[in-house]
Design a protein around this motif. Structure first.
Motif, PDB file in Angstrom:
ATOM      1  N   UNK A 141       0.775  -1.330   0.120  1.00  0.00           N
ATOM      2  CA  UNK A 141      -0.187  -0.158  -0.103  1.00  0.00           C
ATOM      3  C   UNK A 141       0.882   0.998   0.154  1.00  0.00           C
ATOM      4  N   UNK A 142       2.018   1.286   0.801  1.00  0.00           N
ATOM      5  CA  UNK A 142       2.897   2.320   0.738  1.00  0.00           C
ATOM      6  C   UNK A 142       3.616   2.686  -0.414  1.00  0.00           C
ATOM      7  N   UNK A 143       3.816   1.661  -0.979  1.00  0.00           N
ATOM      8  CA  UNK A 143       4.657   1.716  -2.348  1.00  0.00           C
ATOM      9  C   UNK A 143       3.628   2.517  -3.556  1.00  0.00           C
ATOM     10  N   UNK A 144       2.408   2.195  -3.285  1.00  0.00           N
ATOM     11  CA  UNK A 144       1.254   2.668  -4.453  1.00  0.00           C
ATOM     12  C   UNK A 144       0.861   4.206  -3.999  1.00  0.00           C
ATOM     13  N   UNK A 145       0.991   4.474  -2.609  1.00  0.00           N
ATOM     14  CA  UNK A 145       0.500   5.662  -2.170  1.00  0.00           C
ATOM     15  C   UNK A 145       0.712   6.883  -3.362  1.00  0.00           C
ATOM     16  N   UNK A 146      -0.130   7.859  -3.481  1.00  0.00           N
ATOM     17  CA  UNK A 146       0.303   8.450  -4.229  1.00  0.00           C
ATOM     18  C   UNK A 146       0.444   9.979  -3.592  1.00  0.00           C
ATOM     19  N   UNK A 147       1.089  10.929  -4.396  1.00  0.00           N
ATOM     20  CA  UNK A 147       1.269  12.463  -3.824  1.00  0.00           C
ATOM     21  C   UNK A 147       1.966  12.270  -2.733  1.00  0.00           C
ATOM     22  N   UNK A 148       1.654  13.320  -1.839  1.00  0.00           N
ATOM     23  CA  UNK A 148       2.666  13.529  -0.689  1.00  0.00           C
ATOM     24  C   UNK A 148       2.472  12.703   0.329  1.00  0.00           C
ATOM     25  N   UNK A 149       1.633  11.622   0.272  1.00  0.00           N
ATOM     26  CA  UNK A 149       1.289  10.826   1.386  1.00  0.00           C
ATOM     27  C   UNK A 149       2.521  10.104   1.794  1.00  0.00           C
ATOM     28  N   UNK A 150       2.884  10.297   2.903  1.00  0.00           N
ATOM     29  CA  UNK A 150       4.001   9.565   3.563  1.00  0.00           C
ATOM     30  C   UNK A 150       3.838   8.751   4.834  1.00  0.00           C
ATOM     31  N   UNK A 151       4.437   7.488   5.083  1.00  0.00           N
ATOM     32  CA  UNK A 151       3.972   6.647   6.087  1.00  0.00           C
ATOM     33  C   UNK A 151       5.482   6.563   6.886  1.00  0.00           C
ATOM     34  N   UNK A 152       5.135   6.238   8.261  1.00  0.00           N
ATOM     35  CA  UNK A 152       6.216   5.968   9.090  1.00  0.00           C
ATOM     36  C   UNK A 152       5.948   4.609   9.628  1.00  0.00           C
ATOM     37  N   UNK A 153       6.406   3.368   9.723  1.00  0.00           N
ATOM     38  CA  UNK A 153       6.032   2.248  10.355  1.00  0.00           C
ATOM     39  C   UNK A 153       6.953   1.692  11.458  1.00  0.00           C
ATOM     40  N   UNK A 154       6.539   1.815  12.467  1.00  0.00           N
ATOM     41  CA  UNK A 154       7.386   1.401  13.656  1.00  0.00           C
ATOM     42  C   UNK A 154       6.968   0.218  14.198  1.00  0.00           C
ATOM     43  N   UNK A 155       8.071  -0.474  14.924  1.00  0.00           N
ATOM     44  CA  UNK A 155       7.562  -1.853  15.252  1.00  0.00           C
ATOM     45  C   UNK A 155       8.270  -2.059  16.841  1.00  0.00           C
ATOM     46  N   UNK A 156       7.370  -2.733  17.507  1.00  0.00           N
ATOM     47  CA  UNK A 156       7.647  -3.344  18.748  1.00  0.00           C
ATOM     48  C   UNK A 156       7.228  -5.026  19.048  1.00  0.00           C
ATOM     49  N   UNK A 157       7.968  -5.416  19.851  1.00  0.00           N
ATOM     50  CA  UNK A 157       7.515  -6.849  19.998  1.00  0.00           C
ATOM     51  C   UNK A 157       7.762  -7.391  21.415  1.00  0.00           C
ATOM     52  N   UNK A 158       6.800  -7.632  22.247  1.00  0.00           N
ATOM     53  CA  UNK A 158       6.885  -8.020  23.572  1.00  0.00           C
ATOM     54  C   UNK A 158       6.415  -9.263  23.806  1.00  0.00           C
ATOM     55  N   UNK A 159       6.801  -9.654  25.101  1.00  0.00           N
ATOM     56  CA  UNK A 159       5.900 -10.929  25.654  1.00  0.00           C
ATOM     57  C   UNK A 159       5.813 -10.830  26.954  1.00  0.00           C
ATOM     58  N   UNK A 160       4.430 -11.287  27.335  1.00  0.00           N
ATOM     59  CA  UNK A 160       4.087 -11.235  28.779  1.00  0.00           C
ATOM     60  C   UNK A 160       4.212 -12.709  29.157  1.00  0.00           C
ATOM     61  N   UNK A 161       4.783 -13.074  30.273  1.00  0.00           N
ATOM     62  CA  UNK A 161       4.859 -14.501  30.816  1.00  0.00           C
ATOM     63  C   UNK A 161       4.991 -14.498  32.165  1.00  0.00           C
TER      64      UNK A 161
END
Ligand SMILES: Nc1ncnc2c1ncn2[C@@H]1O[C@H](COP(=O)(O)OP(=O)(O)O)[C@@H](O)[C@H]1O
Ligand SMILES: [Mg+2]
Length: 273
Positions: A141-161
């Protein structure tokens, strides 16, 4: 004032409708595994994908009437990963890309197929689960986004045990994190790391790293275990700070031990309560 009351009632009804529309419960039944087949176990559930029902037969007591349960969507033992993605996860990820928050939550006893459904076999395209498919979808989707639309994708990964929170991407794996709450941000995890990812390969590397750091659980003990992968997607039409923030949460959740064949374990008896 009766008019005001009517208005409140209407709004209440609309909110209720929205909540019930926005939460979908989907059941997927896995096929019997080799061991179950070798031991000549029979499939105890009948899945009707058209009607959206699961019928549970009490095989050990044929006199007991089968019970049927209806869900938003059900998937039988032959279901394909991509069908599960398209019918259940795709609409949620689409709305995340429009700026809404979305959560995909897998719950079930050990061995029922949570990891297979959420993660799958990442090296085999048709066996990829919801998480890798969602990242292909997001970056497509980001690759196809048109015009000035920009995206930032930030990832976290956690475990509760055992009620302890660990950052699966953190440098210090002995560190336990604290769950905090603030009126302006709500519930959050202090010092949880987040990585900016630029493509699906970055994501794959993050998942491999997180995997290495997970606890390896014995399959027979009762445990309470949550894995939580959290992507923050920021669509922004300018470089200003006022962009919409939406979150896609994918989690796997175990609250009870696997059910031994032919025993009747009430899920309410598990330590989840
Ligand atoms: N829909 C499915 N089709 C084929 N095999 C499956 C399916 N769901 C689960 N499995 C297999 O069953 C086993 C247990 O699944 P797993 O995802 O590890 O369970 P959980 O994470 O809930 O403990 C694994 O070997 C997995 O590959
Ligand atoms: Mg698992």
């Amino acid at each position: 004032c009766p008019l005001k009351k009517l208005d409140t009632l209407r709004r209440y009804k609309a909110e209720k409708q929205e909540v019930s529309d926005n939460v979908k419960v989907v059941v997927r039944c896995r096929p019997l595994n080799q061991k179950e087949k070798m031991m000549a176990h029979k499939q105890a559930v009948v899945v009707d994908e058209i009607r959206g029902t699961i019928t549970v037969n009490k095989l050990e007591n044929p006199h007991e009437l089968p019970k049927t349960f209806t869900f938003d969507t059900v998937f039988g033992p032959d279901s394909k990963q991509l069908d599960v993605y398209n019918l259940t996860a795709r609409p949620i990820v689409d709305s995340v890309l429009e700026g809404y928050n979305g959560t995909i939550f897998a719950y079930g006893q050990t061995g029922t197929g949570k990891t297979f459904t959420m993660e799958g076999v990442r090296a085999v395209p048709e066996l990829r689960g919801i998480i890798p498919n969602s990242f292909a979808h997001i970056f497509g989707h980001i690759a196809k986004a048109e015009g000035d639309t920009r995206f930032l994708v930030r990832v976290s990964y956690l475990e509760i045990y055992n009620e302890e929170v660990r950052d699966l991407l953190g440098k210090d794996q002995l560190q336990r994190l604290e769950v905090k709450e603030r009126p302006d941000v709500g519930v959050y995890i202090k010092d949880l790391s987040g990585y900016v990812v630029n493509n699906a390969d970055d994501m794959d590397r993050i998942m491999t790293l997180g995997h290495k750091n997970q606890v390896h659980l014995p399959t027979v003990v009762c445990h309470f275990h949550v894995l939580f992968l959290w992507a923050l997607v920021l669509p922004s039409t300018s470089l200003s700070d006022s962009c919409d923030i939406s979150r896609s949460n994918s989690s796997e959740f175990t609250g009870s031990p696997p059910v031994p064949p032919h025993t009747d374990v009430d899920p309410r008896d598990s330590e989840l309560e």
